[in-house]
Design a protein around this motif. Sequence first.
Motif, PDB file in Angstrom:
ATOM      1  N   ARG A 210       7.624   5.473   0.241  1.00  0.00           N
ATOM      2  CA  ARG A 210       6.217   5.124   0.487  1.00  0.00           C
ATOM      3  C   ARG A 210       6.080   3.681   0.955  1.00  0.00           C
ATOM      4  O   ARG A 210       5.244   3.366   1.811  1.00  0.00           O
ATOM      5  CB  ARG A 210       5.399   5.349  -0.787  1.00  0.00           C
ATOM      6  CG  ARG A 210       3.887   5.327  -0.568  1.00  0.00           C
ATOM      7  CD  ARG A 210       3.143   5.260  -1.867  1.00  0.00           C
ATOM      8  NE  ARG A 210       3.316   3.955  -2.503  1.00  0.00           N
ATOM      9  CZ  ARG A 210       2.982   3.684  -3.761  1.00  0.00           C
ATOM     10  NH1 ARG A 210       2.477   4.625  -4.536  1.00  0.00           N
ATOM     11  NH2 ARG A 210       3.155   2.474  -4.250  1.00  0.00           N
ATOM     12  N   ASN A 211       6.888   2.794   0.408  1.00  0.00           N
ATOM     13  CA  ASN A 211       6.811   1.383   0.777  1.00  0.00           C
ATOM     14  C   ASN A 211       7.235   1.104   2.211  1.00  0.00           C
ATOM     15  O   ASN A 211       7.034   0.003   2.708  1.00  0.00           O
ATOM     16  CB  ASN A 211       7.668   0.546  -0.175  1.00  0.00           C
ATOM     17  CG  ASN A 211       7.021   0.362  -1.529  1.00  0.00           C
ATOM     18  OD1 ASN A 211       5.810   0.498  -1.668  1.00  0.00           O
ATOM     19  ND2 ASN A 211       7.825   0.078  -2.538  1.00  0.00           N
ATOM     20  N   LEU A 219       5.407  11.164   5.501  1.00  0.00           N
ATOM     21  CA  LEU A 219       6.721  11.404   4.913  1.00  0.00           C
ATOM     22  C   LEU A 219       7.132  12.845   5.199  1.00  0.00           C
ATOM     23  O   LEU A 219       6.343  13.777   5.001  1.00  0.00           O
ATOM     24  CB  LEU A 219       6.667  11.188   3.399  1.00  0.00           C
ATOM     25  CG  LEU A 219       7.933  11.590   2.616  1.00  0.00           C
ATOM     26  CD1 LEU A 219       9.109  10.712   2.985  1.00  0.00           C
ATOM     27  CD2 LEU A 219       7.668  11.556   1.118  1.00  0.00           C
ATOM     28  N   LEU A 259       5.194  13.805  -5.995  1.00  0.00           N
ATOM     29  CA  LEU A 259       4.556  13.159  -4.842  1.00  0.00           C
ATOM     30  C   LEU A 259       3.141  12.706  -5.187  1.00  0.00           C
ATOM     31  O   LEU A 259       2.699  11.623  -4.782  1.00  0.00           O
ATOM     32  CB  LEU A 259       4.555  14.109  -3.646  1.00  0.00           C
ATOM     33  CG  LEU A 259       5.922  14.341  -2.993  1.00  0.00           C
ATOM     34  CD1 LEU A 259       5.898  15.592  -2.127  1.00  0.00           C
ATOM     35  CD2 LEU A 259       6.328  13.126  -2.161  1.00  0.00           C
ATOM     36  N   CYS A 262       3.190   9.579  -7.146  1.00  0.00           N
ATOM     37  CA  CYS A 262       3.561   8.424  -6.303  1.00  0.00           C
ATOM     38  C   CYS A 262       2.467   8.109  -5.274  1.00  0.00           C
ATOM     39  O   CYS A 262       2.694   7.329  -4.351  1.00  0.00           O
ATOM     40  CB  CYS A 262       4.885   8.690  -5.612  1.00  0.00           C
ATOM     41  SG  CYS A 262       6.285   8.767  -6.746  1.00  0.00           S
ATOM     42  N   ARG A 263       1.300   8.715  -5.445  1.00  0.00           N
ATOM     43  CA  ARG A 263       0.112   8.422  -4.636  1.00  0.00           C
ATOM     44  C   ARG A 263       0.251   8.846  -3.179  1.00  0.00           C
ATOM     45  O   ARG A 263      -0.299   8.221  -2.290  1.00  0.00           O
ATOM     46  CB  ARG A 263      -0.279   6.948  -4.737  1.00  0.00           C
ATOM     47  CG  ARG A 263      -0.722   6.549  -6.144  1.00  0.00           C
ATOM     48  CD  ARG A 263      -1.476   5.233  -6.173  1.00  0.00           C
ATOM     49  NE  ARG A 263      -0.665   4.115  -5.698  1.00  0.00           N
ATOM     50  CZ  ARG A 263      -0.880   3.466  -4.563  1.00  0.00           C
ATOM     51  NH1 ARG A 263      -1.879   3.820  -3.773  1.00  0.00           N
ATOM     52  NH2 ARG A 263      -0.115   2.456  -4.218  1.00  0.00           N
ATOM     53  N   PHE A 264       0.992   9.911  -2.946  1.00  0.00           N
ATOM     54  CA  PHE A 264       0.948  10.539  -1.631  1.00  0.00           C
ATOM     55  C   PHE A 264      -0.246  11.502  -1.590  1.00  0.00           C
ATOM     56  O   PHE A 264      -0.671  12.039  -2.616  1.00  0.00           O
ATOM     57  CB  PHE A 264       2.245  11.299  -1.347  1.00  0.00           C
ATOM     58  CG  PHE A 264       3.405  10.420  -0.971  1.00  0.00           C
ATOM     59  CD1 PHE A 264       3.582  10.001   0.340  1.00  0.00           C
ATOM     60  CD2 PHE A 264       4.311  10.003  -1.927  1.00  0.00           C
ATOM     61  CE1 PHE A 264       4.645   9.186   0.692  1.00  0.00           C
ATOM     62  CE2 PHE A 264       5.391   9.190  -1.594  1.00  0.00           C
ATOM     63  CZ  PHE A 264       5.561   8.777  -0.276  1.00  0.00           C
ATOM     64  N   ARG A 318       1.317  12.230   3.165  1.00  0.00           N
ATOM     65  CA  ARG A 318       0.856  11.002   3.827  1.00  0.00           C
ATOM     66  C   ARG A 318       0.619   9.905   2.786  1.00  0.00           C
ATOM     67  O   ARG A 318       0.371  10.192   1.610  1.00  0.00           O
ATOM     68  CB  ARG A 318      -0.427  11.255   4.607  1.00  0.00           C
ATOM     69  CG  ARG A 318      -0.267  12.233   5.749  1.00  0.00           C
ATOM     70  CD  ARG A 318      -1.525  12.330   6.598  1.00  0.00           C
ATOM     71  NE  ARG A 318      -1.359  13.306   7.646  1.00  0.00           N
ATOM     72  CZ  ARG A 318      -0.743  13.072   8.807  1.00  0.00           C
ATOM     73  NH1 ARG A 318      -0.228  11.859   9.032  1.00  0.00           N
ATOM     74  NH2 ARG A 318      -0.617  14.000   9.717  1.00  0.00           N
ATOM     75  N   THR A 319       0.675   8.677   3.280  1.00  0.00           N
ATOM     76  CA  THR A 319       0.217   7.557   2.461  1.00  0.00           C
ATOM     77  C   THR A 319      -1.287   7.409   2.664  1.00  0.00           C
ATOM     78  O   THR A 319      -1.815   7.748   3.738  1.00  0.00           O
ATOM     79  CB  THR A 319       0.935   6.274   2.872  1.00  0.00           C
ATOM     80  OG1 THR A 319       0.793   6.079   4.285  1.00  0.00           O
ATOM     81  CG2 THR A 319       2.399   6.324   2.532  1.00  0.00           C
TER      82      THR A 319
END
Length: 321
Positions: A210-211, A219, A259, A262-264, A318-319
Amino acid sequence: MMDFSLLLAAIEGTPLAPLRPLLQPEFLAQIKQGDLPRWQQLLSQMPAGTASRIDLGDIVTIGTSGDLDAQHRDELDAHLRAFIPWRKGPFNLFDIQIDTEWQSQLKWNRVRDAIAPLTGRKVLDVGSGNGYYGFRMLEAGADLVIGLDPHLPYVAQFWAVRHYAPHLPLFVIPATLEQLPTPLPCFDTVFSMGVLYHRRSPIEHLLQLRNCLRPGGELVLETLYVDGEEGYSLTPQDRYARMSNVWFVPAIKTLVKWLNRCRFTDIQVIDESVTTLQEQRKTEWMPFESLQDALDNTDSSRTIEAYPAPKRVVVIARTPG
């Protein structure tokens, strides 16, 4: 040799400039594993040849039989065999067919039409191996593809192939995702295919991916999975399908939950498949143990360790944009 001069020029003055330390000779020189001198010597001795054709389709093809005389073609064939085992592919260099362990075009064809178009995108390919998928990403229109892989033999394979297509905007760096400067939210699309189950901390891997994505970036995650309810993940006792470095094989609902945590966003399962003996097998160019050796002789739905046989899922996410 591994020549990053074009990449250094491309990233100068851009948000990707922090990658520069990984592209310097000093970084390569500090690599202690993988017999770097051997690969450097092989790459420095690549036979000369000018490709009249480049086709980045299912079989990544560079050059034709008419581009080399018989003697130089035989020299190239012998030289390429020094890079065995070839796992991702297939490739064809000057009519030398490299029949790799994986028929990687099958995986790519399951992915390519379901992801965001790569036209004009900057792409990061984590665990790129010899760069086969990177060539396919260029075919799909990517502006720049950067691969990461710490396994020097596979990185050397990439540079052997790229020797005959030196102007392609595709590079593989012998480094891990963890070695990137962070955060580096510069890529439009990040691929992680066949990596997650090798990570001791899958959550940390997802956060690192993500970073590397810009806001709204995509992703593309491909990994092994097992059947099960949300929260379930197989943790092998020792080996899984003969692999000693498999740590977590999640159920699909578990992977989606990871996911989410992890804030996707916009998480979609785009493919589920069973790995077949047609897709992964022993060949002349990869003559060692392969999938068939990892399956139970009497029940192909089980590994030799009595775990479920390999199945793979592709998820896109997606982010926040």
